[in-house]
Design a protein around this motif. Structure first.
Motif, PDB file in Angstrom:
ATOM      1  N   SER A 195       0.818  -1.213   0.000  1.00 36.38           N
ATOM      2  CA  SER A 195       0.000   0.000   0.000  1.00 36.38           C
ATOM      3  C   SER A 195       0.857   1.272   0.000  1.00 36.38           C
ATOM      4  O   SER A 195       0.376   2.338  -0.347  1.00 36.38           O
ATOM      5  CB  SER A 195      -0.950   0.009   1.193  1.00 36.38           C
ATOM      6  OG  SER A 195      -0.220   0.091   2.385  1.00 36.38           O
ATOM      7  N   GLN A 227       3.456   1.724  -1.931  1.00 36.22           N
ATOM      8  CA  GLN A 227       4.027   1.933  -3.255  1.00 36.22           C
ATOM      9  C   GLN A 227       3.411   3.167  -3.900  1.00 36.22           C
ATOM     10  O   GLN A 227       2.221   3.432  -3.769  1.00 36.22           O
ATOM     11  CB  GLN A 227       3.784   0.708  -4.154  1.00 36.22           C
ATOM     12  CG  GLN A 227       4.435  -0.556  -3.648  1.00 36.22           C
ATOM     13  CD  GLN A 227       5.946  -0.462  -3.631  1.00 36.22           C
ATOM     14  OE1 GLN A 227       6.537   0.107  -4.531  1.00 36.22           O
ATOM     15  NE2 GLN A 227       6.554  -1.010  -2.590  1.00 36.22           N
ATOM     16  N   VAL A 228       4.231   3.933  -4.623  1.00 35.99           N
ATOM     17  CA  VAL A 228       3.776   5.152  -5.286  1.00 35.99           C
ATOM     18  C   VAL A 228       2.941   4.761  -6.492  1.00 35.99           C
ATOM     19  O   VAL A 228       3.344   3.934  -7.311  1.00 35.99           O
ATOM     20  CB  VAL A 228       4.976   6.016  -5.724  1.00 35.99           C
ATOM     21  CG1 VAL A 228       4.514   7.243  -6.470  1.00 35.99           C
ATOM     22  CG2 VAL A 228       5.815   6.387  -4.516  1.00 35.99           C
ATOM     23  N   ARG A 229       1.770   5.370  -6.590  1.00 34.31           N
ATOM     24  CA  ARG A 229       0.886   5.100  -7.725  1.00 34.31           C
ATOM     25  C   ARG A 229       0.983   6.264  -8.696  1.00 34.31           C
ATOM     26  O   ARG A 229       0.956   7.424  -8.295  1.00 34.31           O
ATOM     27  CB  ARG A 229      -0.551   4.933  -7.246  1.00 34.31           C
ATOM     28  CG  ARG A 229      -0.707   3.742  -6.342  1.00 34.31           C
ATOM     29  CD  ARG A 229      -2.142   3.561  -5.932  1.00 34.31           C
ATOM     30  NE  ARG A 229      -2.229   2.444  -5.007  1.00 34.31           N
ATOM     31  CZ  ARG A 229      -3.075   2.357  -4.028  1.00 34.31           C
ATOM     32  NH1 ARG A 229      -3.950   3.329  -3.840  1.00 34.31           N
ATOM     33  NH2 ARG A 229      -3.089   1.324  -3.236  1.00 34.31           N
ATOM     34  N   PRO A 230       1.073   5.984  -9.996  1.00 34.16           N
ATOM     35  CA  PRO A 230       1.157   7.074 -10.976  1.00 34.16           C
ATOM     36  C   PRO A 230      -0.148   7.854 -11.054  1.00 34.16           C
ATOM     37  O   PRO A 230      -1.243   7.292 -10.909  1.00 34.16           O
ATOM     38  CB  PRO A 230       1.432   6.362 -12.278  1.00 34.16           C
ATOM     39  CG  PRO A 230       0.973   4.955 -12.075  1.00 34.16           C
ATOM     40  CD  PRO A 230       1.132   4.674 -10.615  1.00 34.16           C
TER      41      PRO A 230
END
Length: 85
Positions: free
Chosen positions: A74, A76-79
């Motif tokens: 959760s 992690q960087v989301r684009p």
């Protein structure tokens, strides 16, 4: 008379202990938890289920590892989509 009150109080204590035990065992099956963060709105968190038959220590380690993996996933960087600023 004293014996009747003794038996009655014993039954009352037994009912209270039974109700508390039932409540405690009911807490073992945890429903999904709703998040309060606006960024995670609509998502639910479920606690992982340990392997049946494993020792308490192994179950605890499995749950800790699964939660750690879930938190790392959760984080992690989301684009950001191109059409949104």
């Amino acid at each position: 008379m004293r014996a009747i009150f003794g038996v009655m109080s014993l039954l009352i204590v037994l009912l209270i202990v039974g109700a508390l035990a039932k409540k405690q065992l009911g807490a073992m099956s945890v429903p999904p938890i709703r998040t309060q963060s606006p960024a995670l709105a609509g998502q639910t968190l479920t606690l992982p289920a340990p392997s049946p038959g494993a020792t308490l220590q192994v179950q605890s380690q499995q749950i800790q590892q699964q939660i750690k993996q879930s938190v790392e996933a959760s984080m992690q960087v989301r684009p950001v989509p191109e059409d949104q600023p």
